[in-house]
Design a protein around this motif. Sequence first.
Motif, PDB file in Angstrom:
ATOM      1  N   LYS A 262      -5.761  -0.276   2.845  1.00  0.00           N
ATOM      2  CA  LYS A 262      -6.312   0.626   1.837  1.00  0.00           C
ATOM      3  C   LYS A 262      -7.670   1.165   2.275  1.00  0.00           C
TER       4      LYS A 262
ATOM      5  N   VAL B  87       0.829  -1.203   0.000  1.00  0.00           N
ATOM      6  CA  VAL B  87       0.000   0.000   0.000  1.00  0.00           C
ATOM      7  C   VAL B  87       0.865   1.256   0.000  1.00  0.00           C
ATOM      8  N   THR B  88       1.923   1.255   0.845  1.00  0.00           N
ATOM      9  CA  THR B  88       2.624   2.516   1.043  1.00  0.00           C
ATOM     10  C   THR B  88       4.134   2.417   0.840  1.00  0.00           C
TER      11      THR B  88
ATOM     12  N   ARG C 294      -3.567  -5.887   2.856  1.00  0.00           N
ATOM     13  CA  ARG C 294      -3.451  -4.861   1.816  1.00  0.00           C
ATOM     14  C   ARG C 294      -4.795  -4.155   1.643  1.00  0.00           C
ATOM     15  N   GLY C 295      -5.862  -4.969   1.507  1.00  0.00           N
ATOM     16  CA  GLY C 295      -7.189  -4.382   1.361  1.00  0.00           C
ATOM     17  C   GLY C 295      -7.592  -3.591   2.596  1.00  0.00           C
TER      18      GLY C 295
ATOM     19  N   ARG D 232      -9.195   7.943   4.461  1.00  0.00           N
ATOM     20  CA  ARG D 232      -8.109   8.935   4.403  1.00  0.00           C
ATOM     21  C   ARG D 232      -8.249   9.962   5.526  1.00  0.00           C
TER      22      ARG D 232
ATOM     23  N   TRP E 141      -3.729   3.609  12.065  1.00  0.00           N
ATOM     24  CA  TRP E 141      -3.803   2.818  10.835  1.00  0.00           C
ATOM     25  C   TRP E 141      -3.905   1.323  11.113  1.00  0.00           C
TER      26      TRP E 141
END
Lengths: 243, 275
Positions: free
Chosen positions: B169, B87-88, B165-166, B173, B194
């Motif tokens: 994500k 993801v990052t 991962r999902g 935000r 997070w």
Amino acid sequence: MYEALTALSDLSVLAFEPPGWGAVLLAGLINSMYIAFGGYALGMVIGLLGASGKLYGGVVTRDLLEVYTTVVRAVPELVLILILYYAGTEALNAVLIRIGIGQVDISGLVAGIVVIGVVLGAYLTEVIRGAIKAVPGGEIEAGRSYGMGPFQIFRRIIFPAMLPHALPGLGNYWLTTTKDTALLAVVGFTELTLATRQAAGATKHYMTFFLAAGAIYLTVSILSGIVIKIIEARFGRGLVRPT
Amino acid sequence: MMSDTTTVQSTAVVDVAKRVNWFMPHRVIMMLVAAGLVILAATTMRWDWIPQYQNQLLVGIGRTLALLFSSAIVGMLFAIPLGLAQVTGPRPLGWLAAGFCGIIRGTPLLLQLWLLYYGLGSILAANPDFRKEYPEIFYYIRQAWPYGFLALMLSFAAYEGEVMRGAFKGVPRGELEAAKSYGMGRWTMFRRIWLPRALHRALPTLTGDTVLQLKSTPLVATITVVDAYGVISKVRQATYLTYEPLLLLALIYMILTGIMVVAFRYFENMVPSKR
């Protein structure tokens, strides 16, 4: 360690001509694919019937199907395969002898397809049931008000409308099925994994063969993934997807 | 496993409906038939081997559970960075993680297990220098269970890496921006917002996949690790019985699955969820 690495670079063992074992692996792959396609087709039939039974069947049908899906999904595939493969063929022969037909020899291919199909059917029942439930009731009522019979409604409305909802699940279980065929190696059916092990045992090139088989399985799953994407795009037209 | 998004209220309604319907006439008949089948199986089939093997069987079940939980916990520790990298992380690291997940998920676990045990295992065991230099490690390398653990752990890491991962994500935000505007550093933000939010989102899938992991454990018996399935295989070879040991094994796995599902539901309900 060095010898092992030089052995790995010796790819002549994978050649198609008899000193190499390429043809054996290919035959194993073809067997795996037979089982996967056959088992998936059977699983689809069981899944469609099971989902219809669970949604529209009587109370007894629904409870029996609930027992089937719960039991199959709670027991490891390997154990189910053993039970169905050994006990299933033995029980079938016992019944056949009892009614006077006599013993039959069930080929590994047929047994494998039935075993994979019965296991997969339980999972697909749930996938298809969920997809059918996602079809708006109004569409079905509209079909009924046009005078369609139940089978016509299923063929013309429910099936095409549920398909985009079912496809992600169906695609996932196709990938699972191609890998589950490897479990038949444990009962001695010569599909790709067992062919690989035999070739590796005969030549002592374990790493080469297992890595080659891994590459074959990976190719199958990547190609399947591409086909699944195309099918999903084709049947998912007009479906509003939450992003 | 699929409809985990139903609200608390609606599940409560379903529960009540189920309780009311539980003793409908056809269900009573089905239960009687089931009880009859159990009695028939108990009286006409051979179960006299159980006392002789019960201790081995208990050890085998313990080994199954030990493999399950150790591989799931260590696998999860790998899954978090695998998901985060995709993801990052820096691009190459993300590709590496995605490649690892793709390769493990695209090949059968049985093949991975045999690759590690017969392939890697034979290379390591055949190495005389290694044997002299690290006798402690060599002691483990000659056994089968480290390979079983490694294969199960890598498999769990790859599947849960995708899930994480999902989940990473999916964290809104705005929550991360809020944390940033409070002046949290990147590590604090990850630790406090997070990761917990992602784990929370992934929880239903994680519990479902742990049950799937339980169903993968019997594969280790094919490389001579004597788990619950391995003990039953020994019984079958020793007694020439076809049905009985397999039926008992299926029952054992059903009970284990049932206990795990109930326990996970209990823990999921303990986590406050308001989405």
